[in-house]
Design a protein around this motif. Structure first.
Motif, short mmCIF file in Angstrom:
data_model
loop_
_atom_site.label_atom_id
_atom_site.label_comp_id
_atom_site.label_asym_id
_atom_site.label_seq_id
_atom_site.Cartn_x
_atom_site.Cartn_y
_atom_site.Cartn_z
N ILE A 65 0.68 -1.17 0.07
CA ILE A 65 -0.02 0.11 -0.02
C ILE A 65 0.94 1.27 -0.02
N VAL A 66 2.00 1.28 0.89
CA VAL A 66 2.76 2.35 0.71
C VAL A 66 3.54 2.56 -0.45
N GLY A 67 3.76 1.43 -0.94
CA GLY A 67 4.51 1.56 -2.48
C GLY A 67 3.65 2.13 -3.46
N TYR A 68 2.34 1.36 -3.37
CA TYR A 68 1.36 2.28 -4.49
C TYR A 68 1.20 3.38 -4.07
N PHE A 69 1.17 3.94 -2.89
CA PHE A 69 0.65 5.49 -2.57
C PHE A 69 1.69 6.26 -3.13
N ILE A 70 2.84 5.77 -3.01
CA ILE A 70 4.22 6.87 -3.64
C ILE A 70 4.02 6.72 -5.01
N GLY A 71 4.10 5.35 -5.57
CA GLY A 71 3.98 5.27 -7.05
C GLY A 71 2.88 6.09 -7.60
N ILE A 72 1.70 6.03 -7.34
CA ILE A 72 0.67 6.84 -7.87
C ILE A 72 0.64 8.36 -7.46
N PHE A 73 0.94 8.65 -6.28
CA PHE A 73 0.99 10.20 -6.07
C PHE A 73 2.34 10.78 -6.35
N TYR A 74 3.44 10.03 -6.98
CA TYR A 74 4.57 10.78 -7.64
C TYR A 74 4.10 11.52 -8.67
N THR A 75 3.17 10.93 -9.42
CA THR A 75 2.74 11.97 -10.75
C THR A 75 1.20 12.23 -10.79
N ALA A 76 0.50 11.90 -9.50
CA ALA A 76 -0.87 12.21 -9.69
C ALA A 76 -1.30 13.33 -8.74
N GLY A 77 -2.30 14.10 -8.80
CA GLY A 77 -2.93 14.94 -8.06
C GLY A 77 -2.42 16.35 -8.49
N PRO A 78 -3.22 17.10 -7.82
CA PRO A 78 -2.81 18.49 -7.97
C PRO A 78 -1.27 19.12 -7.73
N LYS A 79 -0.78 18.53 -6.53
CA LYS A 79 0.79 18.73 -6.31
C LYS A 79 1.42 17.46 -5.99
N PRO A 80 1.56 16.77 -7.41
CA PRO A 80 2.39 15.44 -7.27
C PRO A 80 3.80 15.78 -6.92
N LEU A 81 4.26 14.59 -6.19
CA LEU A 81 5.56 14.58 -5.42
C LEU A 81 6.57 14.73 -6.40
N ASN A 82 6.56 14.69 -7.65
CA ASN A 82 7.72 15.04 -8.63
C ASN A 82 7.84 16.49 -8.82
N ALA A 83 6.78 17.09 -8.44
CA ALA A 83 7.07 18.68 -8.62
C ALA A 83 7.41 19.28 -7.41
N THR A 84 7.91 18.58 -6.48
CA THR A 84 8.26 19.30 -5.12
C THR A 84 9.86 19.03 -4.86
N PRO A 85 10.32 19.82 -4.03
CA PRO A 85 11.64 19.68 -3.93
C PRO A 85 12.15 18.41 -3.14
N ILE A 86 11.12 17.63 -2.57
CA ILE A 86 11.39 16.10 -1.96
C ILE A 86 11.48 15.22 -2.85
N CYS A 87 11.32 15.48 -4.04
CA CYS A 87 11.04 14.27 -5.12
C CYS A 87 12.30 13.51 -5.23
N GLU A 88 13.30 13.91 -5.02
CA GLU A 88 14.58 13.36 -5.33
C GLU A 88 14.78 12.49 -4.05
N LEU A 89 14.68 12.77 -3.04
CA LEU A 89 14.84 12.13 -1.60
C LEU A 89 14.01 10.94 -1.71
N VAL A 90 12.59 11.37 -1.99
CA VAL A 90 11.54 10.17 -2.01
C VAL A 90 12.03 8.92 -3.12
N VAL A 91 12.22 9.65 -4.15
CA VAL A 91 12.43 8.51 -5.43
C VAL A 91 13.64 7.63 -4.93
N SER A 92 14.99 8.35 -4.45
CA SER A 92 15.93 7.67 -4.31
C SER A 92 15.92 6.54 -2.76
#
Length: 181
Positions: free
Chosen positions: A48-75
């Motif tokens: 569930i955690v993995g799906y959550f990160i995978g989905i919200f990495y690019t989905a939603g109005p403020k996806p993780l990949n548009a934030t300054p923590i995206c590098e940390l989360v992905v790595s």
């Protein structure tokens, strides 16, 4: 705003894209459900955690990949979390997953985490102009290209030297040093 997204650029019907996404989720969940059945609820939580990160990495109005923590989360998730889940599934029923094992895994995965962080930051540094045009504010947009390049160099050097330090402190066996090359 530059339309680099294939959905917008190719004018794909949103209902078809949404259906494809749901079909992909369903198909990818099948082996996960089988794994949960064989190993238990901890894999369900990790999934569930993995799906959550995978989905919200690019989905939603403020996806993780548009934030300054995206590098940390992905790595973190690519270099540690996936490996920890793999270790848990591999040792299930033979050895317990302990905090000591999880911490040892963090230490052994840290060089990989640093390298992945550097790669993600390098990618975002290369895409900086495009990201800013699309309203994405990654770490590179806050540090600027020159400082991002300095951070990338430091991360790569640390990632290459860390295995040597781990071996010298007795936290891993000497063959780990070969991961530097």
């Amino acid at each position: 705003m530059t339309d680099i997204n294939p959905i917008g650029r190719l004018k794909l019907p949103l209902t078809d894209v949404r259906n494809l996404v749901w079909i992909s989720y369903f198909i990818s969940a099948i082996p996960g459900i089988i794994l949960v059945y064989r190993t238990g609820w901890p894999v369900l939580i990790m999934g569930i955690v993995g799906y959550f990160i995978g989905i919200f990495y690019t989905a939603g109005p403020k996806p993780l990949n548009a934030t300054p923590i995206c590098e940390l989360v992905v790595s973190f998730f690519i270099s540690y979390f996936i490996i920890l889940v793999s270790i848990y599934v591999t040792i299930y029923g033979v050895y317990p997953l302990t905090w000591n094992l999880a911490l040892t895994t963090v230490i052994r995965c840290l060089p990989l985490t640093l390298i992945f962080y550097a790669l993600q930051l390098a990618n975002n540094t290369c895409d900086l102009h495009e990201d800013l045009n699309n309203g994405r504010h990654t770490l590179a947009s806050y540090t600027g290209k020159k400082n991002a390049l300095k951070i990338i160099k430091a991360l790569i050097i640390a990632g290459l030297l860390f295995p040597i330090a781990v071996v010298l402190f007795g936290l891993a066996k000497w063959p780990l040093i070969f991961s530097c090359f």
